[in-house]
Design a protein around this motif. Structure first.
Motif, PDB file in Angstrom:
ATOM      1  N   GLU A 162       0.570  -1.161   0.017  1.00  0.00           N
ATOM      2  CA  GLU A 162      -0.071   0.254  -0.208  1.00  0.00           C
ATOM      3  C   GLU A 162       0.814   1.566   0.072  1.00  0.00           C
ATOM      4  O   GLU A 162       0.259   2.715  -0.357  1.00  0.00           O
ATOM      5  CB  GLU A 162      -0.924  -0.096   1.165  1.00  0.00           C
ATOM      6  CG  GLU A 162      -2.072   1.056   1.162  1.00  0.00           C
ATOM      7  CD  GLU A 162      -3.320   1.217   2.167  1.00  0.00           C
ATOM      8  OE1 GLU A 162      -3.744   1.773   2.412  1.00  0.00           O
ATOM      9  OE2 GLU A 162      -3.535  -0.044   2.375  1.00  0.00           O
ATOM     10  N   GLY A 163       1.757   0.917   0.453  1.00  0.00           N
ATOM     11  CA  GLY A 163       2.740   2.768   0.279  1.00  0.00           C
ATOM     12  C   GLY A 163       4.712   2.030  -0.084  1.00  0.00           C
ATOM     13  O   GLY A 163       4.900   1.537   0.334  1.00  0.00           O
ATOM     14  N   GLN A 164       4.651   3.174  -0.015  1.00  0.00           N
ATOM     15  CA  GLN A 164       6.017   3.492  -0.814  1.00  0.00           C
ATOM     16  C   GLN A 164       7.487   2.881   0.660  1.00  0.00           C
ATOM     17  O   GLN A 164       7.919   1.683   0.083  1.00  0.00           O
ATOM     18  CB  GLN A 164       6.864   4.659  -0.705  1.00  0.00           C
ATOM     19  CG  GLN A 164       6.501   5.212  -2.016  1.00  0.00           C
ATOM     20  CD  GLN A 164       4.970   5.954  -1.554  1.00  0.00           C
ATOM     21  OE1 GLN A 164       5.051   7.137  -2.922  1.00  0.00           O
ATOM     22  NE2 GLN A 164       4.885   7.035  -0.374  1.00  0.00           N
TER      23      GLN A 164
ATOM     24  N   VAL B 265       1.256   0.787  -4.590  1.00  0.00           N
ATOM     25  CA  VAL B 265       0.137   1.848  -5.595  1.00  0.00           C
ATOM     26  C   VAL B 265       0.335   2.795  -5.447  1.00  0.00           C
ATOM     27  O   VAL B 265       0.786   3.411  -4.238  1.00  0.00           O
ATOM     28  CB  VAL B 265      -1.225   1.416  -5.280  1.00  0.00           C
ATOM     29  CG1 VAL B 265      -1.759   0.018  -5.557  1.00  0.00           C
ATOM     30  CG2 VAL B 265      -1.783   1.520  -3.328  1.00  0.00           C
ATOM     31  N   PRO B 266       0.042   4.074  -5.805  1.00  0.00           N
ATOM     32  CA  PRO B 266       0.925   5.600  -5.829  1.00  0.00           C
ATOM     33  C   PRO B 266      -0.259   6.296  -4.469  1.00  0.00           C
ATOM     34  O   PRO B 266       0.360   7.295  -3.419  1.00  0.00           O
ATOM     35  CB  PRO B 266       1.242   6.040  -7.377  1.00  0.00           C
ATOM     36  CG  PRO B 266      -0.589   5.180  -8.144  1.00  0.00           C
ATOM     37  CD  PRO B 266      -0.646   3.958  -6.887  1.00  0.00           C
TER      38      PRO B 266
ATOM     39  N   THR C 230      -5.888  -4.870   3.120  1.00  0.00           N
ATOM     40  CA  THR C 230      -6.238  -3.838   1.654  1.00  0.00           C
ATOM     41  C   THR C 230      -5.685  -4.471   0.130  1.00  0.00           C
ATOM     42  O   THR C 230      -4.541  -5.118   0.527  1.00  0.00           O
ATOM     43  CB  THR C 230      -5.848  -2.470   2.350  1.00  0.00           C
ATOM     44  OG1 THR C 230      -4.064  -2.641   2.533  1.00  0.00           O
ATOM     45  CG2 THR C 230      -6.189  -1.837   3.752  1.00  0.00           C
ATOM     46  N   LEU C 231      -6.742  -4.140  -0.715  1.00  0.00           N
ATOM     47  CA  LEU C 231      -5.921  -4.076  -2.003  1.00  0.00           C
ATOM     48  C   LEU C 231      -6.590  -4.961  -2.460  1.00  0.00           C
ATOM     49  O   LEU C 231      -6.627  -5.716  -3.752  1.00  0.00           O
ATOM     50  CB  LEU C 231      -4.153  -3.843  -2.237  1.00  0.00           C
ATOM     51  CG  LEU C 231      -3.666  -2.654  -2.035  1.00  0.00           C
ATOM     52  CD1 LEU C 231      -3.102  -2.494  -2.516  1.00  0.00           C
ATOM     53  CD2 LEU C 231      -4.733  -1.466  -2.376  1.00  0.00           C
ATOM     54  N   LEU C 232      -6.592  -6.386  -1.539  1.00  0.00           N
ATOM     55  CA  LEU C 232      -7.043  -7.647  -1.424  1.00  0.00           C
ATOM     56  C   LEU C 232      -7.835  -7.731  -2.737  1.00  0.00           C
ATOM     57  O   LEU C 232      -8.247  -8.478  -3.482  1.00  0.00           O
ATOM     58  CB  LEU C 232      -7.097  -8.346  -0.597  1.00  0.00           C
ATOM     59  CG  LEU C 232      -7.280  -9.806  -1.040  1.00  0.00           C
ATOM     60  CD1 LEU C 232      -5.794 -10.770  -1.657  1.00  0.00           C
ATOM     61  CD2 LEU C 232      -7.159 -10.816   0.439  1.00  0.00           C
TER      62      LEU C 232
END
Length: 205
Positions: free
Chosen positions: A91-93, A110-111, A145-147
């Motif tokens: 989810e993050g850098q 993801v940006p 998240t994102l799943l």
């Protein structure tokens, strides 16, 4: 183009989060004034986006924001090895940097966070180069998240890090800081395919 040289403020900020100076240099993370600058290069190594992180935001200030007029793309694309057909999405850098710190290839993030998928049209061809996607999103309240979003969008096999392999942590960076690199290696290696809600195991019938 000449490589971006990291500044001391970026190195010290990320070292506090378990990210080595070598990884900071590999990802060409620098700073603009007091802001940490994450450059998003595409798969050809061309910079498309810069995302800034404010290490100490004051009340009313944004913690993260983008340079204006930039193309939203996945962070870490240019570091991926096309011969490796597995992609890991976070989810993050800093979570992507954490996976890379553990020596694991092909981590991207993801940006714009979990709610933004403006990057998909720009990264679709890149995504389709991979057969398997491992979702290593944030784990909170029994949910990763994102799943669900990536299961609907990705054409190949979607896996996720097992709930128990988060070891009570929220994300990859917290796992790195509390449990070390080997815990991340195990988490990725033991990722499991996502269960389809309409398919039951034969053993359960």
């Amino acid at each position: 183009a000449e490589p971006i040289i990291p500044k001391d403020i970026a190195i010290s900020y990320l070292e506090e989060r378990g990210i080595s100076a070598a990884t900071v240099r590999d990802f060409q993370i620098t700073a603009k004034d007091d802001l940490i600058a994450f450059t998003h290069f595409d798969e050809h190594g061309i910079p498309q986006t810069i995302k800034y992180r404010n290490p100490a935001p004051k009340e009313g200030q944004s913690k993260e924001f983008f340079e204006t007029n930039c193309k939203p793309i996945l962070y870490g694309m240019w570091r991926c090895k096309p011969d490796n057909k597995t992609l890991i999405v976070t989810e993050g850098q800093i979570d992507t940097l954490s996976v890379a710190e553990a020596g694991i290839d092909n981590a991207v993030s993801v940006p714009g966070g979990v709610s933004s998928f403006t990057w998909v049209p720009y990264c679709w061809d890149f995504l389709c180069r991979f057969d398997t996607l491992i979702v290593f999103g944030d784990y909170e309240h029994g949910h990763i998240t994102l799943l669900e979003e990536m299961r609907e969008r990705f054409p190949g096999t979607v896996k996720h890090v097992r709930f128990e392999d988060y070891l009570g942590c929220k994300d990859a960076n917290e796992i790195l800081r509390k449990h070390g690199k080997e815990a991340l290696v195990r988490a990725v290696a033991q990722a499991v395919p996502i269960e389809h809600p309409k398919i039951m195991s034969l053993a359960d019938v």
